[in-house]
Design a protein around this motif. Structure first.
Motif, PDB file in Angstrom:
ATOM      1  N   LEU A 189      34.814  45.763  65.411  1.00  0.00           N
ATOM      2  CA  LEU A 189      35.981  45.640  66.289  1.00  0.00           C
ATOM      3  C   LEU A 189      37.163  46.455  65.784  1.00  0.00           C
ATOM      4  CD1 LEU A 189      35.916  41.787  67.055  1.00  0.00           C
ATOM      5  CD2 LEU A 189      34.992  43.653  68.444  1.00  0.00           C
ATOM      6  N   VAL A 220      39.246  39.400  69.513  1.00  0.00           N
ATOM      7  CA  VAL A 220      38.997  40.228  70.703  1.00  0.00           C
ATOM      8  C   VAL A 220      40.288  40.927  71.123  1.00  0.00           C
ATOM      9  CG1 VAL A 220      38.364  40.219  73.143  1.00  0.00           C
ATOM     10  CG2 VAL A 220      37.063  38.826  71.530  1.00  0.00           C
ATOM     11  N   ALA A 223      41.093  43.835  68.901  1.00  0.00           N
ATOM     12  CA  ALA A 223      40.057  44.860  68.754  1.00  0.00           C
ATOM     13  C   ALA A 223      40.645  46.243  69.044  1.00  0.00           C
ATOM     14  CB  ALA A 223      38.897  44.567  69.698  1.00  0.00           C
ATOM     15  N   THR A 225      41.219  49.708  70.470  1.00  0.00           N
ATOM     16  CA  THR A 225      40.814  50.480  71.657  1.00  0.00           C
ATOM     17  C   THR A 225      41.488  51.848  71.569  1.00  0.00           C
ATOM     18  OG1 THR A 225      42.541  49.306  72.918  1.00  0.00           O
ATOM     19  CG2 THR A 225      40.289  48.494  73.132  1.00  0.00           C
ATOM     20  N   LEU A 244      33.510  46.942  73.561  1.00  0.00           N
ATOM     21  CA  LEU A 244      33.835  45.677  74.231  1.00  0.00           C
ATOM     22  C   LEU A 244      33.015  45.503  75.507  1.00  0.00           C
ATOM     23  CD1 LEU A 244      37.726  45.618  73.800  1.00  0.00           C
ATOM     24  CD2 LEU A 244      36.003  44.445  72.416  1.00  0.00           C
ATOM     25  N   TYR A 248      30.380  42.550  76.454  1.00  0.00           N
ATOM     26  CA  TYR A 248      30.438  41.891  77.768  1.00  0.00           C
ATOM     27  C   TYR A 248      29.056  41.929  78.438  1.00  0.00           C
ATOM     28  CZ  TYR A 248      32.852  40.568  82.152  1.00  0.00           C
ATOM     29  OH  TYR A 248      33.295  39.920  83.282  1.00  0.00           O
ATOM     30  N   LYS A 274      40.162  42.339  77.845  1.00  0.00           N
ATOM     31  CA  LYS A 274      39.960  41.621  76.578  1.00  0.00           C
ATOM     32  C   LYS A 274      40.090  40.111  76.788  1.00  0.00           C
ATOM     33  CE  LYS A 274      41.527  45.153  73.254  1.00  0.00           C
ATOM     34  NZ  LYS A 274      42.570  45.492  72.258  1.00  0.00           N
ATOM     35  N   LEU A 277      36.966  38.850  78.454  1.00  0.00           N
ATOM     36  CA  LEU A 277      35.842  38.865  77.515  1.00  0.00           C
ATOM     37  C   LEU A 277      35.961  37.723  76.508  1.00  0.00           C
ATOM     38  CD1 LEU A 277      33.334  40.104  76.206  1.00  0.00           C
ATOM     39  CD2 LEU A 277      34.843  41.694  74.971  1.00  0.00           C
TER      40      LEU A 277
END
Length: 331
Positions: A189, A220, A223, A225, A244, A248, A274, A277
């Motif tokens: 992550l 999450v 995480a 990105t 991610l 999912y 996010k 998820l």
């Protein structure tokens, strides 16, 4: 000729992370629920190719066992046991070691990748592939749910089966078939160019499947990105967001294209994605975590499950090892 049997092995490294779950454990549960004959091995001998703290190892075995059972491995339908509870593994490993060479084992890429100093190679690490072959053959395994990185080990296993037949002219082992998983490998992550791993010292890099809800939500949301808030899938250019989406897809069994299209239809940015998820992960593992905590609070019951699994595994292992020893002239 051979009864269909699936061997699933996992090193006990405490609670598995979500990458372990989506890449292996979820597949094992599906196989069990479809009627397959599963042997689930807690590979604690493989966990000590280098020494480990004894109390940590004991605790990790129980946490891994509880996690698997809470996730859906049913001890009444599948065999779940500790590898070290059966001496058969190491004895068969020794016997099989007579069929191969140092050069053959040394060419296995997964072994070579772990060797940092060739002048100081731990013997346990070097013998790891032979013990792994013994694990497979001890149960006359017909099918292995493994990833592509394990193909060289499967090839060594096939080689040893052929060598055994060459020397003793007895066809007592099935050639195991690989059952490849279609799940994309889940990445860290925090460093999505790397796979998710328990050995990563940065705990925020992973989600352990029995983490509490606040930790799941936090990891999450934090995480890594990128600066593009648009939800799209591109593992090369957008590894963080794509990771991610892979999680999912693994959690929901939805195709990646459908997930992306749904997010874009809802005008969802990466922050909102996010949140969705995190909620999916939390709801999926909530009842499993409750069962996990219940098992961890009843150590005697958990140990009784492993004891029962040992006895069931021993029946198969006794038969195979005695057959091998008889053929090789020991009985």
């Amino acid at each position: 000729m051979f009864q269909r049997r699936v061997l699933c092995g996992i090193q006990p490294s405490s609670v598995p992370h979500i990458g372990n779950y989506l890449g292996a454990i979820k597949k094992w549960i599906d196989l069990q629920n479809s009627g397959d004959n599963l042997v689930v091995m807690l590979a604690d001998l493989h966990a000590v190719t280098i020494p480990r703290e004894p109390e940590t190892l004991r605790k990790s075995v129980l946490e891994t066992a509880a996690s698997l059972i809470a996730s859906g491995i049913d001890p009444k339908r599948s065999i779940i046991y500790r590898q070290s509870d059966l001496y058969h593994h190491t004895q068969l490993s020794w016997l099989l070691g007579t069929l191969t060479t140092v050069q053959k084992v040394g060419h296995i890429p997964t072994y070579k990748s772990k060797v940092k100093d060739e002048s100081s190679i731990p013997l346990g690490l070097f013998l790891y592939p032979i013990l792994q072959t013994a694990d497979i053959l001890l149960f006359k395994t017909t099918h292995l749910p493994i990833g592509e990185d394990q193909i060289p080990h499967l090839q060594l296993c096939t080689y040893m089966i052929e060598k055994f037949y060459h020397y003793y002219k007895k066809n007592i082992f099935p050639v195991p078939q690989m059952m490849a998983t279609e799940t994309n490998r889940i990445r860290s992550l925090r460093h999505p160019e790397q796979k998710m791993s328990k050995s990563d010292i940065e705990e925020r890099s992973r989600i352990d499947i029995m983490d509490d809800e606040k930790i799941i939500q936090e990891r999450v949301m934090k995480a890594l990105t990128d600066f593009n808030a648009h939800v799209s899938y591109d593992r090369e250019q957008r590894p963080g967001v794509s990771n991610l989406i892979d999680i999912y897809a693994g959690m929901t069994d939805q195709p990646i294209e459908s997930i992306v299209a749904e997010a874009q239809k809802d005008n969802m940015n990466t922050g909102a994605f996010k949140k969705r998820l995190a909620q999916i992960i939390i709801e999926h593992f909530r009842p499993k975590r409750a069962e996990y905590l219940k098992l961890m609070n009843d150590r005697s019951y958990l140990l009784s499950i492993l004891d029962n699994g040992r006895e069931r595994a021993k029946e198969i292992a006794d038969s195979t090892l005695n057959e091998v020893k008889d053929i090789m002239g020991f009985n």
